[in-house]
Design an enzyme around this catalytic site. Structure first.
Site, PDB file in Angstrom:
ATOM      1  N   ASP A 109      14.481  -2.852   1.243  1.00 52.75           N
ATOM      2  CA  ASP A 109      14.789  -3.747   0.327  1.00 52.75           C
ATOM      3  C   ASP A 109      15.688  -3.558  -0.900  1.00 52.75           C
ATOM      4  OD1 ASP A 109      13.153  -1.805  -0.668  1.00 52.75           O
ATOM      5  OD2 ASP A 109      11.609  -3.142  -1.843  1.00 52.75           O
ATOM      6  N   GLU A 194      12.432  12.975  -3.648  1.00 49.63           N
ATOM      7  CA  GLU A 194      13.606  13.255  -3.486  1.00 49.63           C
ATOM      8  C   GLU A 194      13.915  14.666  -3.927  1.00 49.63           C
ATOM      9  OE1 GLU A 194      12.353  10.903  -5.339  1.00 49.63           O
ATOM     10  OE2 GLU A 194      13.208   9.017  -4.885  1.00 49.63           O
TER      11      GLU A 194
HETATM   12  N1  UDP Z   1       7.390   1.753   3.479  1.00 46.52           N
HETATM   13  C1  UDP Z   1       6.721   2.042   4.712  1.00 46.52           C
HETATM   14  N2  UDP Z   1       5.478   1.989   4.803  1.00 46.52           N
HETATM   15  C2  UDP Z   1       4.778   1.805   3.727  1.00 46.52           C
HETATM   16  C3  UDP Z   1       5.348   1.320   2.327  1.00 46.52           C
HETATM   17  C4  UDP Z   1       6.630   1.384   2.375  1.00 46.52           C
HETATM   18  O1  UDP Z   1       7.332   2.260   5.889  1.00 46.52           O
HETATM   19  O2  UDP Z   1       3.305   1.826   3.698  1.00 46.52           O
HETATM   20  C5  UDP Z   1       8.916   1.456   3.335  1.00 46.52           C
HETATM   21  C6  UDP Z   1       9.423   0.283   2.830  1.00 46.52           C
HETATM   22  O3  UDP Z   1       9.903  -0.534   4.122  1.00 46.52           O
HETATM   23  C7  UDP Z   1      10.975   0.782   2.220  1.00 46.52           C
HETATM   24  C8  UDP Z   1      10.203   2.282   1.659  1.00 46.52           C
HETATM   25  O4  UDP Z   1       9.286   2.767   2.655  1.00 46.52           O
HETATM   26  O5  UDP Z   1      11.840   0.910   3.089  1.00 46.52           O
HETATM   27  C9  UDP Z   1       9.938   2.439   0.225  1.00 46.52           C
HETATM   28  O6  UDP Z   1       8.964   1.477   0.090  1.00 46.52           O
HETATM   29  P1  UDP Z   1       8.837   0.404  -0.928  1.00 46.52           P
HETATM   30  O7  UDP Z   1      10.105  -0.566  -1.035  1.00 46.52           O
HETATM   31  O8  UDP Z   1       7.620  -0.464  -0.888  1.00 46.52           O
HETATM   32  O9  UDP Z   1       8.961   0.969  -2.497  1.00 46.52           O
HETATM   33  P2  UDP Z   1       9.432   1.087  -3.924  1.00 46.52           P
HETATM   34  O10 UDP Z   1      10.853   0.693  -3.524  1.00 46.52           O
HETATM   35  O11 UDP Z   1       8.677  -0.129  -4.707  1.00 46.52           O
HETATM   36  O12 UDP Z   1       9.435   2.396  -4.106  1.00 46.52           O
HETATM   37 MN    MN Z   2      11.697  -0.824  -2.134  1.00 46.41          MN
END
Ligand code: UDP
Ligand code: MN
Length: 245
Positions: A109, A194
């Site tokens: 995203d 990270e």
């Molecule tokens: N993701 C996943 N399983 C989960 C939650 C997130 O595979 O249960 C993936 C999601 O598609 C994205 C990445 O892990 O590529 C980070 O998640 P998210 O975008 O929800 O986190 P944020 O950007 O809010 O930290």
């Molecule tokens: Mn994200």
């Protein structure tokens, strides 16, 4: 010789998945020499992701890296099981090769300016660059010394106990360097994925390579997608009442 960018994308079923993955795949169509490693947090490959990958004009691996039952809680990082699976796959397929490459964590995203990929392609150990739209500051960036041109610290809304206060989208790693670090891993600890990963690579701050014009350009944003608002029941009731009278 061609240097491939191995893009590791964790993804899972959520309302915005098709929109996110379509946008990312079409961004990647503009980038040469990409190898897309898409890892679903699921026990079965989904048909929609498979179809999207087939339509995408780039080599890819479609893998499964479900979150283990012990790491479903909020304190466990999102996308970690997926990335760990990608590490395994890279070791299985590229150990004992001379493939030149760079590894980058590209969440589904985020928003990417295609110039970021040419910035990271020359990564010799670990390169770093700013990421926009990080929490309250709206930015996460390495601090570069004007004098030495080296990274000397980090500007990030969350420093915590981190040595490397960077976002997942803010760095890239040389493939052979990664493969040589047998202990390289990512913890499930939310907020520290990270930092621990970079520590597990044994990289030192003085070795970091600043990109994007000495970290002055934002070429990637930590955009977050959220599902469209649910219809508000109270509002619907009002409208109904109005039409009745
Ligand atoms: N993701 C996943 N399983 C989960 C939650 C997130 O595979 O249960 C993936 C999601 O598609 C994205 C990445 O892990 O590529 C980070 O998640 P998210 O975008 O929800 O986190 P944020 O950007 O809010 O930290
Ligand atoms: Mn994200």
């Amino acid at each position: 010789e061609r240097i491939l960018i191995f893009l590791i994308t964790p993804t899972y079923t959520r309302p915005t998945q098709a929109a996110d993955m379509t946008r990312l795949s079409q961004t990647l169509q503009l980038v040469p020499d990409i190898f897309w490693i898409v890892v679903e947090d699921a026990h079965n490959r989904s048909r929609s992701v498979e179809d999207l990958l087939r339509r995408t004009n780039a080599p890819y691996a479609h893998l499964l890296g479900p979150r283990p039952p012990t790491h479903l809680d909020k304190r466990s990082g999102r996308g970690v099981s997926n990335r760990l699976r990608a590490f395994e796959w890279l070791r299985e397929n590229y150990s004992n090769t001379t493939q030149k490459g760079v590894i980058y964590f590209a969440d589904d995203d985020n928003a990417y300016d295609v110039r970021i990929f040419e910035e990271m392609r020359s990564t010799r150990i670990v390169s770093m660059f700013p990421v926009g739209l990080i929490s309250t500051l709206g930015l996460s960036t390495p601090i570069v010394s004007r004098k030495s041109g080296k990274i000397i610290g980090f500007h990030d809304p969350f420093i915590g106990r981190r040595k490397f206060a960077v976002d997942m989208a803010g760095f890239a790693v040389n493939l052979q360097f990664f493969l040589n670090q047998k202990k390289a891993t990512m913890p499930y600890k939310v907020g520290y994925e990270e930092d621990y990963f970079l520590k597990s690579l044994g990289v030192q701050i003085w070795q970091l390579e600043p990109k994007a014009q000495n970290c002055t350009q934002v070429l990637v944003w930590h955009t977050k997608t959220k599902p469209a608002d649910q219809p508000k029941l109270t509002l619907m009731k009002k409208v109904t009442n109005y039409t009745e009278t």
